[in-house]
Design a protein around this motif. Sequence first.
Motif, PDB file in Angstrom:
ATOM      1  N   MET A 103      50.909   1.475   1.640  1.00 31.13           N
ATOM      2  CA  MET A 103      51.829   0.456   2.135  1.00 31.13           C
ATOM      3  C   MET A 103      51.283  -0.222   3.389  1.00 31.13           C
ATOM      4  SD  MET A 103      54.248   0.148   4.803  1.00 31.13           S
ATOM      5  CE  MET A 103      54.798   1.814   5.167  1.00 31.13           C
ATOM      6  N   ASN A 104      50.696   0.561   4.289  1.00 27.04           N
ATOM      7  CA  ASN A 104      50.115  -0.027   5.492  1.00 27.04           C
ATOM      8  C   ASN A 104      48.948  -0.949   5.171  1.00 27.04           C
ATOM      9  OD1 ASN A 104      51.851   1.092   7.361  1.00 27.04           O
ATOM     10  ND2 ASN A 104      50.213   1.748   8.716  1.00 27.04           N
ATOM     11  N   GLY A 105      48.192  -0.608   4.143  1.00 24.42           N
ATOM     12  CA  GLY A 105      47.101  -1.476   3.727  1.00 24.42           C
ATOM     13  C   GLY A 105      47.613  -2.845   3.310  1.00 24.42           C
ATOM     14  N   MET A 106      48.679  -2.869   2.518  1.00 25.28           N
ATOM     15  CA  MET A 106      49.261  -4.155   2.121  1.00 25.28           C
ATOM     16  C   MET A 106      49.798  -4.904   3.333  1.00 25.28           C
ATOM     17  SD  MET A 106      51.090  -3.756  -1.559  1.00 25.28           S
ATOM     18  CE  MET A 106      52.441  -2.737  -0.962  1.00 25.28           C
ATOM     19  N   ALA A 107      50.478  -4.179   4.228  1.00 26.55           N
ATOM     20  CA  ALA A 107      51.034  -4.832   5.420  1.00 26.55           C
ATOM     21  C   ALA A 107      49.935  -5.411   6.301  1.00 26.55           C
ATOM     22  CB  ALA A 107      51.868  -3.827   6.211  1.00 26.55           C
TER      23      ALA A 107
END
Length: 398
Positions: A14-18
């Motif tokens: 999720m942090n990668g997408m953010a």
Amino acid sequence: MPLYVWLACGLYWMNGMATVVLGSVLPLAVQHLHTTYVFGSDLVFLQFVGYWIGVPLSSMAVRRTGYRGAIVASSAITALASAGFTAWPKPLPYLVCSLANGIGMALMQATVSTSLIEWFPARRAVIMSRTEAAFGLGCVLGPLFASACIAAGRWQVAFALVAAAAAALAVVGAFTPMAARDSREGPRDAHTDAIHLANRRDRALVLALFMLCVLIYVGLESCVNNFLPAVFVEHFGLPATTASVAVSAFWAAMVAGRMATGWIARKLPYRPYLILAALGTLCTTVVLAATRSVVLGYVECVWLGLFMSGIYVVTLVFANHAFPDLTGLVTRLVTFFAGLGGATLPYAFGWTLAKTGSQWADVALALFAAVLFGVVGWTGWVTKRKSRSPSERVHAAG
């Protein structure tokens, strides 16, 4: 693999997408907001100011609410920030949401990485490479989803996926078992000699070198995440929908490289791995600056991703290896200096892109890679000298 490690992989995904969605739609966001890439630099800068807030907040949150409370809070903050990007495409709300996004991401990364480093001491690189691969997968899927949203004429919706994923992980994190359970089973890191730091001066020097490596690396990675589509638009004259795929190519290679890092870490000690990876990064950025072929540009994005894939995680575990008595402090310092690098270097890069065009921006990228290689080489030389036992150093000197 413990359930908590699966949760950690989901959070990093999720942090990668953010991390990359904003950069993927930045050319259109700048146009929609009637601003320039200098405003894009402001957004990236505020996101990493949020990192500086999120890192000490992690320590406070873990003391007060435990790892679970800190993880749930970090996911909730990221969800709200991404929802804000979707709902309020205006300059001031974008700045506020970018700051909040940085706080949520730093709070998560500092909390999760500290717990994994503490709970899996013999398998740090192997475990962390899995979470970093998940982060990379998010960075691959984020630009692809953003590209589809751009093609549909609804680029703001790209942030909605991040908000939904973060909200779901906040719920999952509330019920996932969390405990220090290292079964000692599974693959382990390759042996790296202990580093003997006899006095405060040596400890300060080695710690400063590790933090400088992190600062420069994350700054370089953030430049690629947030400005590579803009560079491809300016450098090759591509439309935004096509240019955003450059980040996906970069991160697809990062995922493959990070999956391989877990295997390489079992065979190759930390020091030579970092030196070879930094050298490859330098060579690739130099070639990219001179390339005029779009196809070659995408190929070079893949090679850049492969070389850069393991630098962060191996630096993190190598720093903890050097300071085994300061695991929590070192991990949080790494996250803090990652935020510092992610704020300063992209700010300078965005300013260069806005004022001078893509050619000098490409040169700036290569210069950042050159500095990274120099610092990694210096760190390797110092730690190799300090890896000898006292008797070996006396023998070498005499």
